[in-house]
Scaffold this motif. Structure first.
Motif, mmCIF file in Angstrom:
data_model
loop_
_atom_site.group_PDB
_atom_site.id
_atom_site.type_symbol
_atom_site.label_atom_id
_atom_site.label_comp_id
_atom_site.label_asym_id
_atom_site.label_seq_id
_atom_site.Cartn_x
_atom_site.Cartn_y
_atom_site.Cartn_z
ATOM 1 N N LEU A 11 0.829 -1.211 0.000
ATOM 2 C CA LEU A 11 0.000 0.000 0.000
ATOM 3 C C LEU A 11 0.860 1.256 0.000
ATOM 4 C CD1 LEU A 11 -2.851 -1.086 2.416
ATOM 5 C CD2 LEU A 11 -2.961 -0.834 -0.070
ATOM 6 N N ALA A 12 1.980 1.240 0.705
ATOM 7 C CA ALA A 12 2.884 2.396 0.712
ATOM 8 C C ALA A 12 3.474 2.622 -0.680
ATOM 9 C CB ALA A 12 3.993 2.194 1.737
ATOM 10 N N ARG A 13 3.860 1.541 -1.361
ATOM 11 C CA ARG A 13 4.390 1.683 -2.726
ATOM 12 C C ARG A 13 3.318 2.198 -3.675
ATOM 13 N NH1 ARG A 13 6.429 -3.403 -1.591
ATOM 14 N NH2 ARG A 13 5.117 -4.356 -3.196
ATOM 15 N N LEU A 14 2.097 1.685 -3.515
ATOM 16 C CA LEU A 14 0.983 2.146 -4.338
ATOM 17 C C LEU A 14 0.741 3.635 -4.124
ATOM 18 C CD1 LEU A 14 -1.414 1.661 -6.233
ATOM 19 C CD2 LEU A 14 -2.734 0.944 -4.235
ATOM 20 N N ALA A 15 0.739 4.069 -2.878
ATOM 21 C CA ALA A 15 0.530 5.491 -2.567
ATOM 22 C C ALA A 15 1.624 6.348 -3.195
ATOM 23 C CB ALA A 15 0.481 5.700 -1.058
ATOM 24 N N GLU A 16 2.857 5.869 -3.189
ATOM 25 C CA GLU A 16 3.963 6.622 -3.785
ATOM 26 C C GLU A 16 3.804 6.747 -5.296
ATOM 27 O OE1 GLU A 16 7.045 9.071 -3.926
ATOM 28 O OE2 GLU A 16 6.148 8.302 -2.081
ATOM 29 N N VAL A 17 3.379 5.687 -5.936
ATOM 30 C CA VAL A 17 3.137 5.733 -7.387
ATOM 31 C C VAL A 17 2.027 6.731 -7.691
ATOM 32 C CG1 VAL A 17 2.260 4.410 -9.357
ATOM 33 C CG2 VAL A 17 3.987 3.416 -7.857
ATOM 34 N N VAL A 18 0.956 6.694 -6.903
ATOM 35 C CA VAL A 18 -0.169 7.604 -7.111
ATOM 36 C C VAL A 18 0.300 9.048 -6.944
ATOM 37 C CG1 VAL A 18 -2.369 8.386 -6.137
ATOM 38 C CG2 VAL A 18 -1.959 5.951 -6.529
ATOM 39 N N ARG A 19 1.076 9.320 -5.904
ATOM 40 C CA ARG A 19 1.579 10.694 -5.699
ATOM 41 C C ARG A 19 2.370 11.159 -6.923
ATOM 42 N NH1 ARG A 19 3.466 8.670 -1.191
ATOM 43 N NH2 ARG A 19 2.058 8.679 0.537
ATOM 44 N N GLY A 20 3.116 10.257 -7.524
ATOM 45 C CA GLY A 20 3.891 10.606 -8.721
ATOM 46 C C GLY A 20 3.031 10.940 -9.925
ATOM 47 N N ARG A 21 1.777 10.526 -9.891
ATOM 48 C CA ARG A 21 0.851 10.819 -10.992
ATOM 49 C C ARG A 21 0.094 12.130 -10.796
ATOM 50 N NH1 ARG A 21 3.430 6.688 -11.949
ATOM 51 N NH2 ARG A 21 2.689 4.919 -13.152
ATOM 52 N N LEU A 22 0.207 12.725 -9.629
ATOM 53 C CA LEU A 22 -0.454 14.014 -9.377
ATOM 54 C C LEU A 22 0.113 15.090 -10.297
ATOM 55 C CD1 LEU A 22 -0.472 13.937 -5.477
ATOM 56 C CD2 LEU A 22 -2.491 13.874 -6.947
ATOM 57 N N PRO A 23 -0.728 15.996 -10.797
ATOM 58 C CA PRO A 23 -0.228 17.067 -11.658
ATOM 59 C C PRO A 23 0.925 17.857 -11.016
ATOM 60 C CG PRO A 23 -2.615 17.032 -11.701
ATOM 61 C CD PRO A 23 -2.180 16.050 -10.649
ATOM 62 N N ALA A 24 0.843 18.082 -9.732
ATOM 63 C CA ALA A 24 1.890 18.846 -9.033
ATOM 64 C C ALA A 24 3.235 18.120 -9.032
ATOM 65 C CB ALA A 24 1.458 19.126 -7.590
ATOM 66 N N HIS A 25 3.204 16.813 -9.272
ATOM 67 C CA HIS A 25 4.438 16.028 -9.288
ATOM 68 C C HIS A 25 4.808 15.583 -10.695
ATOM 69 C CE1 HIS A 25 4.024 14.833 -4.781
ATOM 70 N NE2 HIS A 25 3.899 16.124 -4.983
ATOM 71 N N GLY A 26 4.206 16.220 -11.684
ATOM 72 C CA GLY A 26 4.558 15.945 -13.070
ATOM 73 C C GLY A 26 3.766 14.845 -13.747
ATOM 74 N N GLY A 27 2.657 14.419 -13.150
ATOM 75 C CA GLY A 27 1.825 13.388 -13.774
ATOM 76 C C GLY A 27 1.308 13.860 -15.126
ATOM 77 N N ASP A 28 1.493 13.050 -16.144
ATOM 78 C CA ASP A 28 1.116 13.413 -17.509
ATOM 79 C C ASP A 28 -0.137 12.656 -17.936
ATOM 80 O OD1 ASP A 28 0.893 13.951 -20.206
ATOM 81 O OD2 ASP A 28 2.964 13.417 -20.683
ATOM 82 N N PRO A 29 -1.264 13.378 -18.106
ATOM 83 C CA PRO A 29 -2.509 12.725 -18.517
ATOM 84 C C PRO A 29 -2.431 12.015 -19.870
ATOM 85 C CG PRO A 29 -2.924 14.993 -17.862
ATOM 86 C CD PRO A 29 -1.441 14.794 -17.891
ATOM 87 N N GLU A 30 -1.460 12.384 -20.699
ATOM 88 C CA GLU A 30 -1.292 11.731 -22.003
ATOM 89 C C GLU A 30 -0.643 10.360 -21.867
ATOM 90 O OE1 GLU A 30 -2.390 12.936 -24.983
ATOM 91 O OE2 GLU A 30 -3.331 14.522 -23.800
ATOM 92 N N LYS A 31 0.060 10.123 -20.745
ATOM 93 C CA LYS A 31 0.820 8.887 -20.582
ATOM 94 C C LYS A 31 0.285 7.968 -19.495
ATOM 95 C CE LYS A 31 5.116 11.001 -22.108
ATOM 96 N NZ LYS A 31 6.483 11.354 -21.737
ATOM 97 N N SER A 32 -0.588 8.477 -18.632
ATOM 98 C CA SER A 32 -1.009 7.698 -17.471
ATOM 99 C C SER A 32 -2.519 7.783 -17.266
ATOM 100 C CB SER A 32 -0.289 8.213 -16.222
ATOM 101 O OG SER A 32 -0.888 7.733 -15.049
ATOM 102 N N TYR A 33 -3.146 6.615 -17.130
ATOM 103 C CA TYR A 33 -4.579 6.566 -16.854
ATOM 104 C C TYR A 33 -4.891 7.242 -15.521
ATOM 105 C CZ TYR A 33 -9.167 4.599 -15.804
ATOM 106 O OH TYR A 33 -10.482 4.439 -15.473
ATOM 107 N N VAL A 34 -4.079 6.976 -14.511
ATOM 108 C CA VAL A 34 -4.286 7.595 -13.193
ATOM 109 C C VAL A 34 -4.153 9.107 -13.299
ATOM 110 C CG1 VAL A 34 -3.356 7.792 -10.847
ATOM 111 C CG2 VAL A 34 -3.599 5.544 -11.909
#
Length: 83
Positions: A11-34
């Protein structure tokens, strides 16, 4: 006891991946479903949780067990990290 630790680590690893998908952390809607769902806002994830819950419920009724609850756990992890 290791099962609980493994679950916590997962769950901690999952949360870290999710945080990386946040717009503030550079998450790219063109490359990631999340990232795409995060870009749409909380309603998109709440809808996804509802869809997964209905799917899991129907699966349980048919087979009297859940085969995979990872999708709903992932959606919940995203919602947790949105705030």
């Amino acid at each position: 006891m290791s099962d609980n630790r493994d679950s916590t680590d997962t769950l901690a690893r999952l949360a870290e991946v999710v945080r990386g998908r946040l717009p503030a952390h550079g998450g790219d809607p063109e490359k990631s479903y999340v990232a795409r769902l995060l870009h749409k806002g909380p309603e998109a994830f709440l809808k996804k949780i509802g869809e997964e819950a209905i799917f899991d419920y129907a699966e349980f009724l048919e087979e009297n067990r859940l085969q995979d609850d990872g999708d709903i756990m992932g959606a919940l992890a995203v919602v947790e990290n949105m705030g």
